[in-house]
Design a protein around this motif. Structure first.
Motif, short mmCIF file in Angstrom:
data_model
loop_
_atom_site.label_atom_id
_atom_site.label_comp_id
_atom_site.label_asym_id
_atom_site.label_seq_id
_atom_site.Cartn_x
_atom_site.Cartn_y
_atom_site.Cartn_z
N GLN A 90 -3.22 -0.99 -6.49
CA GLN A 90 -2.18 -1.06 -5.46
C GLN A 90 -1.31 0.20 -5.45
O GLN A 90 -0.90 0.67 -4.40
N GLY B 142 -2.91 3.02 -3.41
CA GLY B 142 -3.12 2.85 -1.98
C GLY B 142 -1.83 2.76 -1.20
O GLY B 142 -0.73 2.87 -1.74
N GLU C 224 -0.62 -1.41 3.34
CA GLU C 224 -1.62 -2.34 3.87
C GLU C 224 -2.71 -2.62 2.85
O GLU C 224 -3.15 -3.76 2.68
N GLN C 225 -3.17 -1.56 2.14
CA GLN C 225 -4.17 -1.76 1.11
C GLN C 225 -3.62 -2.61 -0.04
O GLN C 225 -4.33 -3.46 -0.59
N GLN D 216 -3.69 -6.19 1.01
CA GLN D 216 -5.05 -6.74 0.98
C GLN D 216 -5.46 -7.12 -0.45
O GLN D 216 -6.09 -8.16 -0.67
#
Length: 286
Positions: free
Chosen positions: A188, A191, A194-195, A198
């Motif tokens: 996390q 990224g 948004e990533q 996810q």
């Protein structure tokens, strides 16, 4: 749900009725809804907003890190707490057997019962945050009044709905023990938001699947399930889906802001664990 054959866990710290520092500062369901609305509008994790709300309260109120008395340690005797002690004991037995079959030892989490506010290894928290797991101290925290909100606000009644909530948080403990949580947190950080969301969704769905694994094993060993229990668990999973909450809060759904998964996803992964009873069926990261 039958708990007459379930072992009551002793790994419980009961702080109910004890205060941590100054005036209790619970956020409450209204605060949660406001936090969710802000979070989804600005596309950030709702827990961040809840943390900001709590920080603002702490700045205006004297707060301490210690309770005004020691916890009662061991299995509680009142009906509400006895139920969670039975569920926790079931999760300990289930995951202990699964880890032992793999040649490993399962270190169970502590369950902390509190009223309104509590000091944790992850920071200060209030009942408004709902049940949660803190990986820093490997404890599950819950104010049992949340179960009233689960029935009243989320329209998810029933004892098995309550059991699902606790088993889900224990699922996060399993993720911490086997190293999944650390790997996800590292990914996390590499990224964008948004990533990161996810990946968080995959974490939450796996915890749902692990909750299903517990129900599978506990029912085979102790026949805990009664008519309607599975429906109660599925209703609870649906009620806490991101899309369900977003529709209620803001009237529309923003999938890229999901942090826990849709109602359908949460129900599906809980069912996978329930039907298979195997961790191999719970790889949400494929």
């Amino acid at each position: 749900m039958r708990t007459d054959q379930s072992r009551r866990s002793e790994n419980i710290e009961d702080y109910r009725g004890r205060r941590f520092g100054g005036k209790p500062a619970g956020i409450g369901i209204g605060g949660i809804l406001i936090a969710l609305a802000l979070a989804y509008f600005f596309n950030i994790d709702p827990r961040t907003v809840l943390g900001m709300q709590q920080a603002a309260r702490q700045m205006t109120q004297p707060q301490g890190g210690e309770a005004d008395g020691p916890p009662v340690v061991g299995a509680p005797t009142d009906a509400a707490a006895d139920f969670v002690a039975a569920v926790l004991g079931d999760t300990e037995d289930t995951w202990g057997e699964i880890f032992q079959a793999a040649g490993e030892r399962y270190p169970p989490p502590k369950l902390v019962l509190f009223s309104e506010q509590v000091s944790t290894g992850c920071g200060f928290a209030t009942s408004g945050a709902g049940p949660f797991y803190c990986p820093a101290d490997q404890k599950v925290y819950i104010d049992l009044s949340f179960y009233d909100q689960l029935e009243r606000e989320f329209q998810a009644p029933g004892d098995f709905a309550r059991a699902y909530v606790l088993a889900h948080e224990v699922g996060h403990h399993v993720q911490t023990i086997i190293g999944t949580s650390a790997k996800v947190r590292a990914a996390q950080q590499r990224g964008d938001q948004e990533q990161a969301n996810q990946l968080q969704v995959r974490m939450e769905l796996q915890a749902d699947c692990y909750a299903g694994i517990w129900a599978n094993h506990a029912n085979r060993s102790r026949q805990i399930l009664e008519e309607g229990d599975i429906e109660e668990g599925l209703q609870a999973a649906s009620a806490v889906g991101d899309d369900t909450i977003q529709r209620r809060v803001q009237g529309h759904v923003v999938p890229e802001s999901f942090t826990h998964g849709s109602a359908r996803q949460r129900m599906e992964w809980f069912q996978r664990g329930l039907q298979s009873g195997s961790m191999d069926a719970c790889n949400t990261f494929q």
